[in-house]
Design a protein around this motif. Structure first.
Motif, PDB file in Angstrom:
ATOM      1  N   ARG A 322       0.825  -1.213   0.000  1.00 58.74           N
ATOM      2  CA  ARG A 322       0.000   0.000   0.000  1.00 58.74           C
ATOM      3  C   ARG A 322       0.858   1.262   0.000  1.00 58.74           C
ATOM      4  O   ARG A 322       0.443   2.306  -0.516  1.00 58.74           O
ATOM      5  CB  ARG A 322      -0.939  -0.007   1.192  1.00 58.74           C
ATOM      6  CG  ARG A 322      -0.275   0.137   2.546  1.00 58.74           C
ATOM      7  CD  ARG A 322      -1.293   0.206   3.680  1.00 58.74           C
ATOM      8  NE  ARG A 322      -0.668   0.403   4.962  1.00 58.74           N
ATOM      9  CZ  ARG A 322      -0.139  -0.563   5.702  1.00 58.74           C
ATOM     10  NH1 ARG A 322      -0.188  -1.826   5.278  1.00 58.74           N
ATOM     11  NH2 ARG A 322       0.427  -0.293   6.868  1.00 58.74           N
ATOM     12  N   ILE A 323       2.062   1.164   0.603  1.00 59.81           N
ATOM     13  CA  ILE A 323       2.944   2.340   0.616  1.00 59.81           C
ATOM     14  C   ILE A 323       3.402   2.669  -0.801  1.00 59.81           C
ATOM     15  O   ILE A 323       3.400   3.830  -1.216  1.00 59.81           O
ATOM     16  CB  ILE A 323       4.162   2.087   1.533  1.00 59.81           C
ATOM     17  CG1 ILE A 323       3.692   1.912   2.982  1.00 59.81           C
ATOM     18  CG2 ILE A 323       5.170   3.229   1.421  1.00 59.81           C
ATOM     19  CD1 ILE A 323       4.823   1.592   3.947  1.00 59.81           C
ATOM     20  N   ILE A 324       3.761   1.650  -1.571  1.00 60.73           N
ATOM     21  CA  ILE A 324       4.201   1.866  -2.953  1.00 60.73           C
ATOM     22  C   ILE A 324       3.045   2.386  -3.801  1.00 60.73           C
ATOM     23  O   ILE A 324       3.216   3.289  -4.622  1.00 60.73           O
ATOM     24  CB  ILE A 324       4.779   0.560  -3.534  1.00 60.73           C
ATOM     25  CG1 ILE A 324       6.030   0.162  -2.740  1.00 60.73           C
ATOM     26  CG2 ILE A 324       5.082   0.705  -5.017  1.00 60.73           C
ATOM     27  CD1 ILE A 324       6.632  -1.148  -3.163  1.00 60.73           C
ATOM     28  N   VAL A 325       1.847   1.823  -3.603  1.00 59.21           N
ATOM     29  CA  VAL A 325       0.669   2.299  -4.336  1.00 59.21           C
ATOM     30  C   VAL A 325       0.398   3.754  -3.993  1.00 59.21           C
ATOM     31  O   VAL A 325       0.110   4.594  -4.871  1.00 59.21           O
ATOM     32  CB  VAL A 325      -0.555   1.416  -4.007  1.00 59.21           C
ATOM     33  CG1 VAL A 325      -1.820   2.043  -4.572  1.00 59.21           C
ATOM     34  CG2 VAL A 325      -0.355   0.014  -4.553  1.00 59.21           C
ATOM     35  N   ARG A 326       0.517   4.089  -2.689  1.00 61.24           N
ATOM     36  CA  ARG A 326       0.256   5.467  -2.268  1.00 61.24           C
ATOM     37  C   ARG A 326       1.259   6.435  -2.876  1.00 61.24           C
ATOM     38  O   ARG A 326       0.913   7.542  -3.281  1.00 61.24           O
ATOM     39  CB  ARG A 326       0.307   5.539  -0.743  1.00 61.24           C
ATOM     40  CG  ARG A 326      -0.338   6.790  -0.151  1.00 61.24           C
ATOM     41  CD  ARG A 326      -0.620   6.581   1.317  1.00 61.24           C
ATOM     42  NE  ARG A 326       0.602   6.292   2.054  1.00 61.24           N
ATOM     43  CZ  ARG A 326       0.667   5.549   3.165  1.00 61.24           C
ATOM     44  NH1 ARG A 326      -0.434   4.996   3.635  1.00 61.24           N
ATOM     45  NH2 ARG A 326       1.812   5.353   3.789  1.00 61.24           N
ATOM     46  N   GLU A 327       2.523   5.994  -2.952  1.00 57.26           N
ATOM     47  CA  GLU A 327       3.530   6.851  -3.574  1.00 57.26           C
ATOM     48  C   GLU A 327       3.209   7.086  -5.054  1.00 57.26           C
ATOM     49  O   GLU A 327       3.380   8.199  -5.571  1.00 57.26           O
ATOM     50  CB  GLU A 327       4.917   6.219  -3.432  1.00 57.26           C
ATOM     51  CG  GLU A 327       5.446   6.243  -2.004  1.00 57.26           C
ATOM     52  CD  GLU A 327       6.714   5.427  -1.859  1.00 57.26           C
ATOM     53  OE1 GLU A 327       7.123   4.789  -2.871  1.00 57.26           O
ATOM     54  OE2 GLU A 327       7.302   5.418  -0.762  1.00 57.26           O
ATOM     55  N   SER A 328       2.757   6.035  -5.741  1.00 57.48           N
ATOM     56  CA  SER A 328       2.394   6.183  -7.166  1.00 57.48           C
ATOM     57  C   SER A 328       1.240   7.161  -7.333  1.00 57.48           C
ATOM     58  O   SER A 328       1.237   7.996  -8.243  1.00 57.48           O
ATOM     59  CB  SER A 328       2.019   4.821  -7.751  1.00 57.48           C
ATOM     60  OG  SER A 328       3.114   3.935  -7.732  1.00 57.48           O
ATOM     61  N   ILE A 329       0.257   7.038  -6.430  1.00 58.15           N
ATOM     62  CA  ILE A 329      -0.892   7.951  -6.515  1.00 58.15           C
ATOM     63  C   ILE A 329      -0.468   9.382  -6.227  1.00 58.15           C
ATOM     64  O   ILE A 329      -0.910  10.328  -6.891  1.00 58.15           O
ATOM     65  CB  ILE A 329      -2.000   7.488  -5.552  1.00 58.15           C
ATOM     66  CG1 ILE A 329      -2.572   6.143  -6.023  1.00 58.15           C
ATOM     67  CG2 ILE A 329      -3.095   8.536  -5.435  1.00 58.15           C
ATOM     68  CD1 ILE A 329      -3.586   5.547  -5.084  1.00 58.15           C
ATOM     69  N   PHE A 330       0.425   9.560  -5.225  1.00 56.53           N
ATOM     70  CA  PHE A 330       0.913  10.911  -4.922  1.00 56.53           C
ATOM     71  C   PHE A 330       1.643  11.517  -6.120  1.00 56.53           C
ATOM     72  O   PHE A 330       1.489  12.697  -6.423  1.00 56.53           O
ATOM     73  CB  PHE A 330       1.844  10.872  -3.703  1.00 56.53           C
ATOM     74  CG  PHE A 330       1.124  10.987  -2.397  1.00 56.53           C
ATOM     75  CD1 PHE A 330      -0.065  11.692  -2.298  1.00 56.53           C
ATOM     76  CD2 PHE A 330       1.627  10.395  -1.249  1.00 56.53           C
ATOM     77  CE1 PHE A 330      -0.736  11.792  -1.092  1.00 56.53           C
ATOM     78  CE2 PHE A 330       0.965  10.494  -0.041  1.00 56.53           C
ATOM     79  CZ  PHE A 330      -0.226  11.195   0.039  1.00 56.53           C
ATOM     80  N   GLU A 331       2.446  10.701  -6.793  1.00 58.49           N
ATOM     81  CA  GLU A 331       3.150  11.205  -7.975  1.00 58.49           C
ATOM     82  C   GLU A 331       2.157  11.664  -9.040  1.00 58.49           C
ATOM     83  O   GLU A 331       2.302  12.734  -9.634  1.00 58.49           O
ATOM     84  CB  GLU A 331       4.075  10.121  -8.545  1.00 58.49           C
ATOM     85  CG  GLU A 331       5.362   9.955  -7.784  1.00 58.49           C
ATOM     86  CD  GLU A 331       6.341   9.055  -8.524  1.00 58.49           C
ATOM     87  OE1 GLU A 331       6.198   8.905  -9.761  1.00 58.49           O
ATOM     88  OE2 GLU A 331       7.259   8.515  -7.880  1.00 58.49           O
ATOM     89  N   GLY A 332       1.143  10.822  -9.277  1.00 56.16           N
ATOM     90  CA  GLY A 332       0.140  11.195 -10.277  1.00 56.16           C
ATOM     91  C   GLY A 332      -0.606  12.457  -9.900  1.00 56.16           C
ATOM     92  O   GLY A 332      -0.853  13.326 -10.751  1.00 56.16           O
ATOM     93  N   LEU A 333      -0.969  12.579  -8.614  1.00 57.36           N
ATOM     94  CA  LEU A 333      -1.691  13.764  -8.175  1.00 57.36           C
ATOM     95  C   LEU A 333      -0.832  15.020  -8.262  1.00 57.36           C
ATOM     96  O   LEU A 333      -1.316  16.092  -8.664  1.00 57.36           O
ATOM     97  CB  LEU A 333      -2.191  13.576  -6.741  1.00 57.36           C
ATOM     98  CG  LEU A 333      -3.322  12.560  -6.557  1.00 57.36           C
ATOM     99  CD1 LEU A 333      -3.648  12.384  -5.078  1.00 57.36           C
ATOM    100  CD2 LEU A 333      -4.576  13.011  -7.318  1.00 57.36           C
ATOM    101  N   LEU A 334       0.436  14.913  -7.876  1.00 55.52           N
ATOM    102  CA  LEU A 334       1.323  16.077  -7.977  1.00 55.52           C
ATOM    103  C   LEU A 334       1.451  16.539  -9.417  1.00 55.52           C
ATOM    104  O   LEU A 334       1.396  17.739  -9.716  1.00 55.52           O
ATOM    105  CB  LEU A 334       2.700  15.734  -7.401  1.00 55.52           C
ATOM    106  CG  LEU A 334       2.791  15.617  -5.877  1.00 55.52           C
ATOM    107  CD1 LEU A 334       4.147  15.063  -5.466  1.00 55.52           C
ATOM    108  CD2 LEU A 334       2.577  16.987  -5.235  1.00 55.52           C
ATOM    109  N   LEU A 335       1.624  15.577 -10.312  1.00 49.52           N
ATOM    110  CA  LEU A 335       1.753  15.931 -11.725  1.00 49.52           C
ATOM    111  C   LEU A 335       0.473  16.554 -12.259  1.00 49.52           C
ATOM    112  O   LEU A 335       0.491  17.559 -12.987  1.00 49.52           O
ATOM    113  CB  LEU A 335       2.112  14.683 -12.542  1.00 49.52           C
ATOM    114  CG  LEU A 335       3.519  14.124 -12.334  1.00 49.52           C
ATOM    115  CD1 LEU A 335       3.638  12.751 -12.986  1.00 49.52           C
ATOM    116  CD2 LEU A 335       4.569  15.065 -12.906  1.00 49.52           C
ATOM    117  N   SER A 336      -0.682  15.967 -11.904  1.00 46.16           N
ATOM    118  CA  SER A 336      -1.951  16.474 -12.440  1.00 46.16           C
ATOM    119  C   SER A 336      -2.311  17.831 -11.856  1.00 46.16           C
ATOM    120  O   SER A 336      -2.844  18.698 -12.560  1.00 46.16           O
ATOM    121  CB  SER A 336      -3.072  15.472 -12.177  1.00 46.16           C
ATOM    122  OG  SER A 336      -3.298  15.323 -10.789  1.00 46.16           O
ATOM    123  N   ILE A 337      -2.025  18.051 -10.571  1.00 40.16           N
ATOM    124  CA  ILE A 337      -2.325  19.360  -9.991  1.00 40.16           C
ATOM    125  C   ILE A 337      -1.431  20.430 -10.597  1.00 40.16           C
ATOM    126  O   ILE A 337      -1.886  21.545 -10.911  1.00 40.16           O
ATOM    127  CB  ILE A 337      -2.171  19.307  -8.456  1.00 40.16           C
ATOM    128  CG1 ILE A 337      -3.288  18.438  -7.854  1.00 40.16           C
ATOM    129  CG2 ILE A 337      -2.204  20.709  -7.858  1.00 40.16           C
ATOM    130  CD1 ILE A 337      -3.148  18.191  -6.371  1.00 40.16           C
TER     131      ILE A 337
END
Length: 824
Positions: A322-337
């Motif tokens: 879940r930590i790796i998944v969360r990091e991937s989601i954070f990367e996507g959100l940072l890029l999209s924002i």
């Protein structure tokens, strides 16, 4: 919270270490989110934002259905009848269009205005920011009062707080300013930014307007507020009842006319026609955003696959998935924002530019802006986009095989083959979606081409036109107005370089309809049906000026005067409609219905059909009368007093440059009336361009979206094919070591790309067939499922995919087998 903060910092550090990747993704998302936000701002400003009135959902417009045909406004008499006889409305107000020459204290200018009954402002529920509105008593007393718009107050009176009580000259008559309307007030609702109403005066209907002769003039409008609990359907029934009462009071000459009431929500009348277009544009821009998302998802997936060894090490050391998944989601959100914020700036710039390019038919233009609602929309789209784009890399992280990923050489082999179907699916989806937009763009382009190939029936080149309205104070009779118009024609005709001059009540390609009913000689009164034809009164050499071909008979001459037999010229469509299979020359028509008893006019000429609006509209019946005889046609005297200012258009044909023609026109009119203001002085080609602007704008915007989608798809296909080829480096090296030729390697990569292109095109064609229903109503003389358009789009997509695959194929063929195998 500490864990979330740590993951966020880790995601930022990872993106900072890959600036090229980060910049590419942010720019892709900025393009997609920015374009989507820009179109949404149009939708929010035009469709979603409430009208600037109190409880606008209860406001309706009333009109008449005549003979089961199209909806028309109301007659002057109906204003009073509806006000006293209707029961479904809590308040009613009448209004009509007008314009005034504004002078006194500054340079004269022509300003759009509206004549209102005292009931309009209470019905709308709007009060001025300064002063007051006029009362019914002041309207009945014909007091010269005026309310001014905020823009006029700002630009001409410099926000003078003491403007109330001051006088201005309208059509050279003094009016007293009694109020200033709010900045947001706009009524009547006019499309575009030009010609917005800035003056409101009491209607004060004249005896002529209330006379039997004007009983058939459908030139006014009614706005009403529904009573609480009353539906639009119930109001329509009440309007039908009032319409029957109106018919009972018709003059005998109008007894053959049947009307029914029409009730429509005010907002639907204002924006209903533009809603399908905005929906189509939003779907188109959503396609661009979807392709951008797929590109980003593909790049993030490739990034995740390249980092699978890192994931495996961390998982082996006890890190939770879940930590790796969360990091991937954070990367996507940072890029999209980040992409969303940049896209918001892009949208704001695009809107500022678009406001100057929007066609004149676009309503509520002043409501379009990047406001808080649009910003929230952009941020929501950014978050949703980031979450969706993170699904693919998160999926890749969860499916990491520790044993395979930790093996020596796993990073360069085919250990990521389990994700090949996902990469291929992204490519196929991009091709399919881009193909849908490409076919739509092709249909729009073909439709525009078809419209431009239509003959408008006149030659707009080397023609300058202008609008004029002469003030009632100085030109109170038909005779005085006629003297002015004839002087304009005579003076301009004498100028060197002028080929032909004319004045007319209307011009082609303006979209303005001035229809008149008529009766054909020989038709029995009991068989007569109400029908209208566009009516022009012309003076001078009109047909030569506008370049309209004479097909039979003759044109008007100076001998066609008020004291000679009445004559008329009809267009080809009217000749065929009224006298099918017969010769129209010598036939007779009179204006109005058979009971009017107005004099007959003889057809002396037939001219080519001209387009009243854009070239994609069907031809309509048209008839022309010499200006000297127009009053006699309608049973009026040329010396009668006018109830409204006379006006029309001036046209001149010349080989001179437009600037020189403009100077000659203005100086010549100034010789006749030094104060008169000419409006919209422009080449006739500009008039044609303006009336066709909506179709051109739609086509340009859809084509721009299609081009953006193709560019994004090309970029995405190239990136994913390149990555897929890089994962097969070891396989390719082994093939080449076993004797495979470089050409075979190139064909292998291109064949893989072609297969994906074919699958994507099949899906895209199916999608295009579904979307064709949405765009069919916007096309002219073109089928939304035109096989040639589909074939061209498919060939373009296949070619584009092969081009995107060509460079990775060449790189694959240039691999050195020995070095590739040694490195693995």
């Amino acid at each position: 919270m500490d864990a979330l903060a740590h993951d966020l910092r880790f995601a930022i550090r990872q993106l900072r270490n890959s600036p090229g990747f980060t910049l590419t993704v942010v720019l892709m998302l900025a393009l997609g989110i920015g374009a989507t936000t820009a179109i949404y701002s149009l939708i929010e400003g035009i469709l979603l934002r409430p009208l600037p009135f109190n409880n606008p959902d209860r406001l309706v417009l009333l009109g008449d259905h005549i003979g089961g045909g199209k909806t028309l406004p109301v007659t002057p008499r109906e204003i009073g009848t509806y006000s006293s006889a209707s029961s479904a409305f809590s308040s009613i107000g009448g209004f009509g269009s007008a314009s005034f020459e504004l002078s006194g204290g500054a340079t004269p200018e022509e300003v759009e205005a509206s004549r209102l009954t005292a009931g309009v402002f209470p019905t709308l529920g709007v009060q001025p920011i300064l002063g007051r509105v006029f009362t019914a008593q002041e309207e009945n007393a014909r007091q010269p009062l005026v309310l001014i718009g905020y823009a006029l107050w700002l630009n001409r009176f410099h926000r003078d707080p003491n403007v109330v009580g001051k006088s201005i000259d309208l059509d050279r008559k003094s009016y007293t300013i009694i109020g200033v309307m709010p900045r947001s007030f706009e009524f009547p609702l006019q499309p575009g930014r030009l010609n917005q109403v800035q003056l409101w005066v009491p209607m004060s209907l004249t005896p002529d307007e209330l006379s039997e002769q004007a009983a058939g003039f459908w030139g006014f409008h009614l706005v009403a507020r529904l009573k609480d609990g009353v539906t639009v359907a119930e109001a329509a029934q009440d309007a039908d009842r009032v319409a029957r009462q109106v018919m009972r009071n018709f003059p005998v000459a109008m007894s053959a006319i049947h009307i029914t009431g029409d009730v429509a929500l005010l907002k639907e009348q204002a924006v209903g026609n533009i809603r399908p277009l905005l929906r189509t544009l939003f779907v188109a821009v959503a396609v661009v955003l979807l392709i951008a998302c797929m590109n980003v998802a593909g790049l993030l997936l490739a990034r995740a696959i390249r980092r699978r060894r890192d994931y495996a090490v961390r998982l082996a050391l006890g890190a939770a998935s879940r930590i790796i998944v969360r990091e991937s989601i954070f990367e996507g959100l940072l890029l999209s924002i980040a992409g969303g914020l940049l896209g918001l700036a892009f949208a704001a710039t695009a809107i500022r530019v678009a406001l100057h390019l929007l066609p004149g038919s676009m309503p509520r233009v002043d409501s379009i802006a990047i406001d808080a609602g649009v910003v929230v929309f952009a941020l929501l789209v950014s978050v949703v986009t980031g979450a969706l784009c993170s699904v693919a890399p998160a999926f890749a992280a969860l499916r990491t095989n520790l044993t395979e990923s930790l093996k020596e050489g796993a990073r360069a082999g085919t250990g990521a083959a389990s994700h090949s179907w996902l990469r291929s699916s992204l490519v196929v989806a991009e091709i399919a979606i881009a193909l849908v937009l490409l076919t739509v763009s092709g249909a729009f382009l073909r439709s525009l081409q078809k419209m431009r190939a239509v003959d408008p029936g006149f030659r707009p080149d080397h023609v300058l036109v202008a609008e004029y309205q002469i003030p009632l104070q100085q030109y109170p009779t038909d005779a005085s107005a006629s003297t002015f118009e004839q002087a304009v024609v005579d003076h301009l005709s004498a100028k060197p370089g002028i080929i032909a001059v004319a004045t007319a009540s209307s011009l082609p390609a303006t979209g303005l309809w001035g229809g008149s009913s008529y009766t054909v000689e020989g038709v029995r009164a009991d068989a007569w049906k109400l029908q209208f034809a566009m009516f022009y009164t012309i003076r001078g050499d009109y047909f030569h000026t506008m370049g309209i071909r004479l097909l039979a008979g003759r044109e008007f001459t100076v001998n066609d005067r008020s004291d000679t037999p009445l004559v008329m010229i009809v267009n080809e469509s009217m000749a065929k409609h009224c006298w099918p299979g017969q010769q129209a020359i010598g036939k007779r028509i009179h204006a109005g219905n058979p009971k009017k008893g107005w004099p007959w006019a003889t057809v002396v000429g037939i001219v080519a059909d001209t387009k009243i609006g854009p070239r994609d509209e069907p031809d309509s019946d048209q008839w022309y009368a010499p200006a000297e005889q127009s009053n006699a046609l309608f049973g009026a005297d040329a010396s009668r007093m006018l109830s409204r200012p006379a006006g029309g258009y001036i046209g001149l044909r010349s080989a001179l440059p437009p600037e020189e023609m403009t100077q000659i026109l203005r100086s010549t009119v100034a010789e006749i009336d030094p104060v008169l203001v000419l409006q919209n002085v422009q080449p006739m080609t500009n008039v044609v361009s303006d009336i066709e602007a909506p179709r051109r704008f739609n086509t340009d915007l859809i084509s721009a979206f299609a081009a953006g989608a193709l560019l994004l798809a090309l970029t995405g296909i190239y990136a994913l094919v390149t990555f897929s080829v890089s994962l097969r480096t070891q396989e390719i090296a082994i093939r080449m070591a076993l004797g495979a030729q470089r050409g075979r390697i190139v064909r292998m990569v291109l064949t893989s790309g072609a297969k994906m292109a074919l699958i994507g095109c099949v899906i895209g064609v199916c999608g295009s067939l579904v979307v064709s229903r949405l765009v069919a109503s916007f096309l002219f003389d073109v089928s939304a499922t035109d096989p040639l358009i589909y074939l061209a789009a498919v060939m373009a997509m296949i070619l584009m995919t092969l081009v995107a695959s060509a460079l990775p194929a060449r790189r694959a063929a240039s691999v050195d087998p020995l070095n590739a195998l040694r490195s693995n």
